[in-house]
Design an enzyme around this catalytic site. Sequence first.
Site: not given
Length: 388
Positions: A337-339
């Site tokens: 994910t982009c987190d």
Amino acid sequence: MNAPARFDSLPRFASSLKAIESLKPSEPLYLVHPEKFAAAAKQFLDGFDGDVLYAVKANPHPIALRHLWDAGIRHFDTASLGEIESVKGLLPDAICHFMAPVRLAGQAKCAFELHGVTDFVVDSESELDKLLAETGDPKKLRVFVRLVASLGGALLEMSSKYGCRPEEASKLLKRVAQAGALPCLTFHVGSQCLSPFSYAQAIEIAQRTITLSGVEIAALDIGGGFPTAYAGQEPPPYHWYFDMIKEALANLGKHDLKVMCEPGRALVAQGISLVTQVVMRRGDRLYLNDGIYGSFDEQRFAGFDEDYPPSGITLDAKGKAKILTGEKRPFRAYGPTCDSADVLPRPVMLPDSIATGDFVLFDAMGAYTVSSRSAFNGYYPDGWAIIG
Ligand SMILES: *Cc1c(COP(=O)(O)O)cnc(C)c1O
């Protein structure tokens, strides 16, 4: 739960390497080891002198439920109406026990009337009142009063949210008995409990509560918490736990006492491995296709400093899957994910030769992985294969 409709028709391979070689999975793939589910269930059914309840929240997937049922598990610790419905939907003859001390309004009524559930937990007067009002037939009920048992032997404590001290518990026991239900006690020493002695101490707390209340209890449920082996750590063998528990129970001097336990992690952890792919390697960073929002959710808990045993796997020039050998070094493993928080909290030790496109196989991934994965950012691990 997004279970495959026909999980008995999942692809089957002779080994984890064969599965990787054949599927070259670019999405996370759970590998199910039926004989490990069977072995874990057998250890408890043979070694524990009482009813063994599987704590469904550790892994409610039909694959886990079905394998445990086939291995002889008949009792299920279900903590919500949703869990009861999924267990009964798959296994109509399963016996469910509603072992959460705070229930949504109406759930006890529904569990009792529709699913024949008669075991419930309380740790407060108000939940006891609600339970008695919703079920309306106390003589049919066993009511377990939940004790606090924070004894320091476990990696994840389970006593700061639920449970009461002996003084309050003894009052509740008296009220349960006065209402005409069968009074019982329960506790949870904490998850991944590495100290068998914690169970003996918790049984002593139960003893103190019984003495304070002057009430004969009908059953004692010693909860879950039994550990499993993670990377670099072999917990004590289960027979140490069972022996310690037996001895502590003998000291209670109540020979007709019904005893139960509620293992979650211990019954399912070893039954599933996870294949992830290295989407990209950049220096000492590995970008994997699964992470904290998927199967590695439990790694976000500060106290849980356990790691799933990793192996690096590559496909050689002939397409054969091989376990990478050679000196290991630490890698930082990021999820898809982009987190920025989507990174495993501790380094993953793998051979330095691991490269983009290779695979990392994590073992002991059956507990608190499948159950708490999310679809955050469009990544939902849900590939399955059977090994053996
Ligand atoms: C979560 C839970 C369990 C299972 O605990 P494990 O540590 O996985 O064995 C058992 N009983 C209760 C009440 C629980 O909440």
